[in-house]
Write a protein that holds these residues in place. Sequence first.
Motif, short mmCIF file in Angstrom:
data_model
loop_
_atom_site.label_atom_id
_atom_site.label_comp_id
_atom_site.label_asym_id
_atom_site.label_seq_id
_atom_site.Cartn_x
_atom_site.Cartn_y
_atom_site.Cartn_z
N TRP A 6 -8.77 0.43 -3.02
CA TRP A 6 -7.95 -0.67 -3.01
C TRP A 6 -6.88 -0.67 -4.25
CZ3 TRP A 6 -12.57 -0.38 -1.43
CH2 TRP A 6 -13.04 -1.26 -0.14
N ASP B 49 -6.78 -5.45 -8.41
CA ASP B 49 -7.49 -6.67 -8.45
C ASP B 49 -7.63 -7.22 -9.71
OD1 ASP B 49 -9.18 -9.09 -7.48
OD2 ASP B 49 -11.05 -7.85 -7.24
N GLN C 172 -10.27 -7.91 -11.95
CA GLN C 172 -11.95 -7.91 -11.96
C GLN C 172 -12.45 -8.80 -12.85
OE1 GLN C 172 -12.91 -3.88 -12.56
NE2 GLN C 172 -15.02 -4.39 -13.83
N GLU D 180 -6.66 -15.95 -12.08
CA GLU D 180 -5.76 -15.16 -11.30
C GLU D 180 -4.31 -15.69 -11.34
OE1 GLU D 180 -9.17 -14.39 -7.91
OE2 GLU D 180 -7.97 -16.11 -7.66
N VAL E 298 -5.64 -10.41 -0.17
CA VAL E 298 -6.61 -9.82 0.35
C VAL E 298 -6.94 -9.74 1.97
CG1 VAL E 298 -9.13 -10.93 0.66
CG2 VAL E 298 -7.97 -11.13 -1.57
N ILE F 296 -5.92 -6.24 -2.17
CA ILE F 296 -7.05 -6.73 -2.62
C ILE F 296 -8.38 -7.01 -2.20
CG2 ILE F 296 -7.82 -9.01 -4.20
CD1 ILE F 296 -4.59 -9.33 -4.46
N ILE G 282 -16.02 -6.14 -2.75
CA ILE G 282 -16.28 -6.17 -4.25
C ILE G 282 -17.70 -5.84 -4.38
CG2 ILE G 282 -16.47 -7.63 -6.23
CD1 ILE G 282 -13.87 -9.10 -5.22
N GLU H 193 -15.59 -2.95 -10.28
CA GLU H 193 -14.43 -2.36 -9.39
C GLU H 193 -13.67 -1.06 -9.87
OE1 GLU H 193 -12.06 -5.58 -7.46
OE2 GLU H 193 -13.39 -6.59 -8.57
N ASP I 246 -6.02 -2.68 -12.16
CA ASP I 246 -7.02 -3.68 -12.57
C ASP I 246 -6.54 -4.56 -13.75
OD1 ASP I 246 -9.08 -5.42 -12.86
OD2 ASP I 246 -10.42 -4.08 -13.83
N ARG J 78 -12.05 -15.85 -0.95
CA ARG J 78 -12.29 -14.30 -1.00
C ARG J 78 -13.26 -14.18 -0.16
NH1 ARG J 78 -10.85 -10.50 -5.15
NH2 ARG J 78 -9.29 -11.69 -6.41
#
Lengths: 500, 320
Positions: free
Chosen positions: A254, A257, A259, A268, A302, A308, A314, A324, A333, A471
């Motif tokens: 990926w 993200d 993490q 986020e 995602v 993502i 995950i 991750e 990350d 998610r």
Amino acid sequence: MHGIRSGPRSLFSGLAIVAMVATACNSSVSPSSSSAPAASTVAVASATPAPAITPAPIDTDQPGPNGGVVIRWFVGLGAGGQPQQFAAEQAFVDKYNSSQKDVYISLEIYNNNVAANILKTQIAAGNAPDIIGPVGVEGLNLFRDQLLDLKPLIASSAFDMTKFDPGLRTFFDLGENGATIGVPFATYPSFLWYNKALFDEAKLPLPPTKVGEQYQGKTWDMAALRELAMKLTVDKNGNDATSPGFDASNIVQWGFDMQWADNSPLAESSLFGASSFVGTDNKTAQISDAMRAGEKWFNDGVWKDHFIPNANQINSDLLAKGNEFQSGNLAMDETHSWYSCCVNPAPPAKPIVKDFGWAITPSYNGKITAKLHADTFSLLKSTKHPDAAFKALATLASSGELLAAYGAFPADPALQGAFFDTVNAQYPNVKLNWDVPKAMLAYPDVPNHQAWVPDYAKSKAAWQKFQNNYRTTSGVDIDAQLDALKQTLQGIFDAASTSG
Amino acid sequence: MSETTEALPTAVAPRTDATWLARPSIREAAWGIVFIGPWLIGLVLFTAGPMIVSLVMSLTNFDLVHPSAARFVGLDNYVRLAGDPSVIGSLIATIKFAVITIPLTMIASLGFALLLNHPKLLFKGPLRALVYMPVMIPLVASTLVWIGFLNTDTGWLNGILGALGLPRPDWINSQTWIYPALSIIGLWSIGNFMIINIAGLQSVPTELYEAARMDGAGAWTTFRRITIPLMSPVLLYNLVIVLIGTFQYFTQAYTMTNGRGDPNNATLFINLVLFREGFVFNHMGYAAAIAWLLFVIVLGLTLVLFAVARKRVYYAGGER
């Protein structure tokens, strides 16, 4: 005859019962408070491999062994609860207690998973400690109205706040009515961690390490990050997420993200600008534009663009069940400096990510927001000896040894060099660019993503549910879900206002 | 003690308090109380005491972090319970889970017991130990292993299903599949119930089976007419324990979802709501009220079971 037979029986039975009761009681009795003072502190492993982290009680009404006022230091709400940190904490306490006769620090260390509950029960039982910490903003939120305003103590003790960055001097004015509930100790700026091998494999240039630098001739912003992350997302056939043959059901690597963001949409969306779920009146629930933009970006990342990972991915072996970046299958990350703890797996496992680097957090609408974590020490209002407790707190907050043990980025610039050396030694084969975290300290999220809202714990449960929902489920209408979240939060805020 | 009883005279002079106390039945009862004294002390101090405290607490707004602000609120917490969507939702979730897991546990534990008690089965001991072994593994550790096993993308179970050309369910994140997933995890540790069932099976007199066989009864008839009735007290015991365990279900759900009750509150069982209210949200008074609600529900269901048992459970020594 009956009497003759029952006499010895009665005697033996009585003795047996006394023995049973004594045995039963003995097993539940706490260690005596009159035991040696050393036993009241944490037993650092010497004879036994597993150190005890729950101390025996100490009589705080009597002077400590060095003749000083007993001040209880409660560790576990943030950093400090890991077994490898006990020795440094104990050494600090021993050194401090033998260096002066005014204060005797009694150290109590609890596992992070249970520390908050233990502190709650201690408060409920009227047996609260004096100092808590290191503790982050979120931990402070849980005990916000129990914490002492340190302003008068800072003034009366002439504690030097000028040595800190101006932005940090007021960072802990987070208490009720702006009370200062901590002094700067450790900061953890966030920035972009990248796996160098994956960039080399994709033949892509590394992301910028200076604010204002462009990436491949374009502004280094969230759009550029998306584009780059898609190129670094690869399926089992080796196709990246920008290619028509990309198989989204068989992704093995990926692109990006954030993490360990604690399922927080505030964390986020901070990349799109800092925000809070509560308005300035501390009563009205709100959803900011940054929140809407950020969560749509993540949701699309995602389920539409696939760079993502979703919750299942995950928690899979491919992404080391949640760590991750450590798995070697995540290219970038956005996380904090404290992650220097965990790039390498615990021995005897060998590191997967052999070379990594740090880059600038991308901007959104021309503005960089690099969310900040910070740890501090606080005093509880219930302390009977505020002056002595603050004296101990000031020493704790200035300890280079503790900073090193916690892997914490020192708030005091004078202590930063030693910290850099410690982390550099952890990764001898990686060239760490400390200019990146230092630069990101200038772009903190204000309001902080962990800032207080009414009934923090219940509100947090509500926004975590929102985050987990998108998610784990494709096709979520982010706007509608955020509107529902706003309504839920307003209910929680209203209830908190009524009960408060 | 029976020897002592026989030795007593049957006719005595006018009874005084002292002689009344010397009566064997009274003395036996007194000694009985003395012997269970340690347990009684434990019951009062560590069970009855906290229960009374929690009952009082449920009538207050006691908050762990603000103990001095606690005040008496009467039945407010109980009134709030009736309209709290999280409590009602958690009860529905608990009942949904119970409907799946209780029959499954009962049938599977009896099935394994029958299998592992079969006269022709070899290596009974090691096989029983194998089935029992998961009981000894800490729940949190086993749940973490199961999370990996049930992972949609990399879990072994979906790997096997995929290889067989079957759909690969999202066991943990789907509201449809989470209850079967938890039930499968539960099946892993049915060893306790299986052992109790084996003990029950071994207490059925073999003459009854021989007589049935001579009368031409087949395996199913024998099982239905002899095994089940004679096992019924054991099955009732297991049922009560499984029922209580289901309403107190906590560890697996907490470990799988970090206590959030995902997906979409499907695993927010009543015990998890209790924990969250008390120790996460600090509403200890309200949590105490939830605890009492849970107690009353479980007590009520247990009483119903015992009422049904009066007609359905066979006791060889007469009705208990």
